[in-house]
Every structure is written in structure tokens, then in C-alpha cells.
Design an enzyme around this catalytic site. Structure first.
Site, PDB file in Angstrom:
ATOM      1  N   ARG A   1     -18.054  56.796  63.459  1.00 47.81           N
ATOM      2  CA  ARG A   1     -17.621  55.522  62.877  1.00 47.81           C
ATOM      3  C   ARG A   1     -17.168  55.658  61.427  1.00 47.81           C
ATOM      4  NH1 ARG A   1     -21.956  51.499  65.866  1.00 47.81           N
ATOM      5  NH2 ARG A   1     -20.531  50.933  67.529  1.00 47.81           N
TER       6      ARG A   1
ATOM      7  N   LYS B   1     -25.232  48.590  86.460  1.00 44.75           N
ATOM      8  CA  LYS B   1     -25.345  47.339  87.217  1.00 44.75           C
ATOM      9  C   LYS B   1     -24.041  46.568  87.386  1.00 44.75           C
ATOM     10  CE  LYS B   1     -30.112  46.446  85.990  1.00 44.75           C
ATOM     11  NZ  LYS B   1     -31.014  45.606  85.215  1.00 44.75           N
TER      12      LYS B   1
ATOM     13  N   GLY C   1     -19.776  51.996  75.509  1.00 46.96           N
ATOM     14  CA  GLY C   1     -21.100  52.606  75.598  1.00 46.96           C
ATOM     15  C   GLY C   1     -21.160  53.976  76.221  1.00 46.96           C
TER      16      GLY C   1
ATOM     17  N   GLY D   1     -20.043  46.634  73.074  1.00 44.77           N
ATOM     18  CA  GLY D   1     -20.035  45.215  73.442  1.00 44.77           C
ATOM     19  C   GLY D   1     -18.705  44.547  73.156  1.00 44.77           C
TER      20      GLY D   1
HETATM   21  P1  AMP Z   1     -23.966  51.046  81.720  1.00 46.47           P
HETATM   22  O1  AMP Z   1     -24.627  50.886  80.381  1.00 46.47           O
HETATM   23  O2  AMP Z   1     -24.074  49.847  82.596  1.00 46.47           O
HETATM   24  O3  AMP Z   1     -22.556  51.582  81.600  1.00 46.47           O
HETATM   25  O4  AMP Z   1     -24.836  52.145  82.491  1.00 46.47           O
HETATM   26  C1  AMP Z   1     -24.889  53.469  82.100  1.00 46.47           C
HETATM   27  C2  AMP Z   1     -26.104  54.102  82.739  1.00 46.47           C
HETATM   28  O5  AMP Z   1     -26.003  54.032  84.136  1.00 46.47           O
HETATM   29  C3  AMP Z   1     -26.250  55.575  82.402  1.00 46.47           C
HETATM   30  O6  AMP Z   1     -27.367  55.747  81.571  1.00 46.47           O
HETATM   31  C4  AMP Z   1     -26.433  56.243  83.740  1.00 46.47           C
HETATM   32  O7  AMP Z   1     -27.508  57.160  83.741  1.00 46.47           O
HETATM   33  C5  AMP Z   1     -26.752  55.093  84.671  1.00 46.47           C
HETATM   34  N1  AMP Z   1     -26.380  55.359  86.054  1.00 46.47           N
HETATM   35  C6  AMP Z   1     -25.215  55.834  86.512  1.00 46.47           C
HETATM   36  N2  AMP Z   1     -25.266  56.027  87.836  1.00 46.47           N
HETATM   37  C7  AMP Z   1     -26.500  55.676  88.244  1.00 46.47           C
HETATM   38  C8  AMP Z   1     -27.159  55.659  89.509  1.00 46.47           C
HETATM   39  N3  AMP Z   1     -26.540  56.057  90.613  1.00 46.47           N
HETATM   40  N4  AMP Z   1     -28.435  55.214  89.553  1.00 46.47           N
HETATM   41  C9  AMP Z   1     -29.060  54.839  88.418  1.00 46.47           C
HETATM   42  N5  AMP Z   1     -28.485  54.816  87.202  1.00 46.47           N
HETATM   43  C10 AMP Z   1     -27.216  55.228  87.109  1.00 46.47           C
END
Ligand code: AMP
Length: 396
Positions: free
Chosen positions: A35, A197, A353, A376
């Protein structure tokens, strides 16, 4: 869009909101200076014009004045990166700051103390914003990471600078990159949405359905879709209450002629650990007690084929638990495919992220067109929201 090039900063004091919210280790050393590097071109432009720069930022989430969150810890790093001396004042409003500002000569830089030492910053307090505004002739917002917040220094302050405010180079580039992907794109356009998610990406999916040709779904959210479609997902991550939503996304995509690509196979494991047993199976046939933590090899090939024919690519979220080596291959394969498409002329934007962390970890940074500095803020722009920090500059 007002940018730095619309102003000559000669003998002017530029009040620049930067995002120096960098990670520090236990010894208060900066562990990732991305940054600071990202703010450099804006600051140097002001100095080269013959102006001076007053830098404002937040650092972490202090509760009042907490020394561990003092921006004094990063002064040496800022000097090293900018290659110019930087003065520091241990407050961000008041007499002491006013004096330091009045003594600032053209070509000099003054870094103010953490804005969040005052709760007025996050509250968007108008009086606090006005006090800050007195320190500069021109207001420059270059803090993309906080552009989605209506804080005193990111948005409210702008009203005190009618016709004397603009985007810094970083913020301008972030806006242009997202615009290029969503509105000024070359087709086919492919969005890759991974991560944990569905619920955190739903706003993005709904907004981009009208703008893209392909959506690749990966990561943990895969299994909510697979389960909703009747597959067996074992103990993989699932949002039970989002299955209807997943089906409605598939339906909407079909109606809009957007192709959704789901992983066809997965690397599964019997416990959430890098050393656990693994197998590669169809995503619809995961046995009880096993969970999918990465995309399988057929999926990697299938996704690579979609990416190879794409001219515009947006990547948000990893395809697996890339933090563990045994579940990083899907994300690495995806990065390779995007790098290759980029080398062949596609425009690729990575943001939000964890995909940025993955891109850095696996060395794809220089092989994609643009890596966003905002998590974000990037997600909110992809959701189609207009960010307070951007609106504030565009308003009269
Ligand atoms: P996000 O912040 O929603 O982009 O999520 C990123 C996180 O999702 C990372 O820390 C990954 O380890 C996790 N992730 C990716 N694939 C999976 C999976 N199949 N099961 C559980 N966590 C996951």
C-alpha cells in the site's frame, strides 16, 4: 473524473488521504508494504510539481490513542520507499499540526498521526473533517481501501474543497480497472468467484449477471450449489439456507445467457489438515466424513479452457484452501491459466482479499493486468454500489 493531471501543485499544499493501513509484526516492522508503494506515484507527482504533501491515514483499529497503532512505526519504511525525507507529527488535528503544516516547504512531506485515534474519523464528524481540511489547498483521495467508508477523511472532508479535489493515481487506476471489466470490456467476459461462502458473494453475482458471459464458481461455495443440485457433498462446507438462492442464481444466469461453470471434481480429505488423507472424486460423489478442499484436475482443465478464450477476466476468491499446500493446486492452475490468457492479450483484474494473497504467494502479481489494493471496497464496487469516497470527489 478529476485527477492529479487537472492540477498544478506548485506552491500548493496537497492534503492526501492515503491508505497506509499496513500489517506490522511484533517488532512494529512493516511486513507488507504494497500500500505504501501504491501511493508513491501520487506523492511524487505533487512534489515534482513543486508542492508539498500532507499525508493522512489510519492504521488498524485503535480504541483511542494506542501507541501500537501509531503511524510513527512506519515512517522509516515510507522514507525508504519514497526516497524522500518524511516529517512526522504525533497528532492529526490541533495547534501542533497547524504549526508543522505552516512550516512545510515545497518538496516536503508531512505524515500525520493515525486518524482513528479520534472517534470522529469513523463517525464522519463534520467538524473534525473541517479541522483536517484547513491543512491543505487541494484534497486528494488515494485511499481505495477505505473508499467504501463515509469517514471524515475519506468522504466528508471533500465538501470543504469545491473544485479543489481529485483522485490520486491509485484510486483513479482502481476505478478505471473495474470500469474496464464491468462496463468497457471486450467479450467474452469471465468472472471467477471463489472463496468460502455464497452469502458473501451474492451481491457480486447478482450485479455481474448482466455484464459477463461466463461465471466460474469455485472454493467452498461450490458445495452449496452441488448439494442444491442433488449431489452428495459429505462434510464439505455448505450454507444449508442458501441452496434455494444457489438454484435461483443458476436459473437467472440461464435466462440471461450467462454460462455458469461448476467444479466437476474435487480434492477431498478426511480432516481439515495438510497431512490428512486425500482423494480426487467427482464433486457430486463425496463420501460421508470427507470434505472437498480444492478443485480437482478435470476442473482445472475445464476452467483453463474457459479462461483461454476470455478477453476480460475478473478473479475474486481462491478455488481451494490454498493456505495449505496440498489444497493449493486448483488455485495455482487457475492463476497459470489467467497469466497465460493475459500474455495472449486478455485484460485481467484480481481483487478482493484472499485472491490477492494467493496471487502474491504464488508469484502471479506481474502476470495479471491489475491487482486491486482494496478488499471490501472492490467487492462493493463489483456489487454495483457507488462508494462514498468516490462520490465525494465527483460531487461539486
Ligand atoms: P473469501 O474471503 O470468501 O474469499 O474466502 C477465502 C477463504 O476461503 C480462504 O481462506 C480459503 O481457505 C477458503 N476456502 C476456499 N475453498 C474452500 C473449501 N473448499 N472449503 C473451505 N474453505 C475454503
Amino acid at each position: 473524473m478529476p485527477t492529479l493531471n487537472d492540477f498544478n501543485f506548485e506552491n500548493k499544499k496537497a492534503l492526501i488521504r492515503v491508505d497506509f493501513n499496513v500489517p506490522l509484526n511484533n517488532e512494529f516492522m512493516v511486513t507488507d508494504a504494497t500500500r505504501i508503494h501504491a501511493a508513491k506515484s501520487t506523492i511524487i507527482k505533487v512534489l515534482e510539481d513543486g508542492g508539498s504533501a500532507i499525508l493522512m491515514s489510519h492504521l488498524g483499529r485503535p480504541k483511542g490513542k494506542e501507541d501500537q497503532f501509531s503511524l510513527r512505526h512506519i515512517v522509516e519504511k515510507v522514507i525508504e520507499i519514497l526516497g524522500v525525507q518524511v516529517k512526522f507529527v504525533d497528532d492529526c488535528v490541533g495547534e501542533k499540526v497547524a504549526k508543522a503544516v505552516s512550516e512545510l516547504e515545497p518538496g516536503e512531506i508531512l505524515l500525520l498521526e493515525n486518524l482513528r485515534f479520534y472517534e470522529e474519523e469513523k463517525a464522519g464528524d463534520k467538524n473534525f473533517a473541517e479541522q483536517l481540511s484547513n491543512f491543505g489547498d487541494i484534497y486528494v483521495n488515494d485511499a481505495f481501501g477505505t473508499a467504501h467508508r463515509a469517514h471524515a477523511s475519506t468522504a466528508i472532508i471533500a465538501e470543504f474543497f469545491p473544485n479543489k479535489k481529485c483522485f490520486g493515481n491509485l484510486l483513479a487506476r482502481e476505478i478505471e480497472s473495474i470500469h474496464k471489466v464491468l462496463n468497457d470490456n471486450e467479450k467474452p467476459v469471465t468472472a471467477i468467484l471463489g472463496g468460502a461462502k455464497v452469502s458473501s458473494k451474492i451481491g457480486v453475482i447478482e450485479n455481474i449477471l448482466d455484464k459477463v458471459d461466463h461465471i466460474i464458481i469455485g472454493g467452498g461455495m461450490t458445495f452449496t450449489f452441488i448439494k442444491a443440485l442433488g449431489g452428495s457433498i459429505g462434510s464439505s462446507l455448505v450454507e444449508e439456507d442458501k441452496q434455494e438462492l444457489a438454484l435461483s442464481i443458476l436459473k437467472k444466469a440461464k435466462a440471461k445467457n450467462v454460462e455458469i461453470h461448476l467444479p466437476v471434481d474435487a480434492i477431498i480429505t478426511d480432516s481439515f489438515s495438510n497431512d490428512a488423507n486425500t482423494k480426487e472424486v467427482d464433486t457430486t460423489q463425496i463420501p460421508d466424513g470427507w470434505m472437498g478442499l480444492d478443485a480437482g484436475s478435470k476442473t482445472a482443465e475445464k476452467f483453463a479452457a474457459v479462461i483461454a478464450k476470455s478477453k476480460t477476466i475478473l478473479w475474486n476468491g481462491p478455488l481451494g484452501v490454498f493456505e495449505m499446500e496440498n489444497f493449493s493446486k486448483g488455485t495455482i492452475a487457475l492463476g497459470n491459466a489467467i497469466a497465460e490468457a493475459t500474455a495472449n492479450g486478455a485484460f485481467s483484474l484480481v481483487g478482493g482479499g484472499d485472491s490477492v494473497a494467493a496471487v502474491k504467494q504464488f508469484g502471479f502479481e506481474g502476470k495479471v493486468s491489475y491487482v486491486s489494493t482494496g478488499g471490501g471496497a472492490m467487492l462493493e464496487m463489483l456489487e454495483g454500489k457507488t462508494l462514498p469516497g468516490i462520490i465525494a470527489i465527483l460531487n461539486e
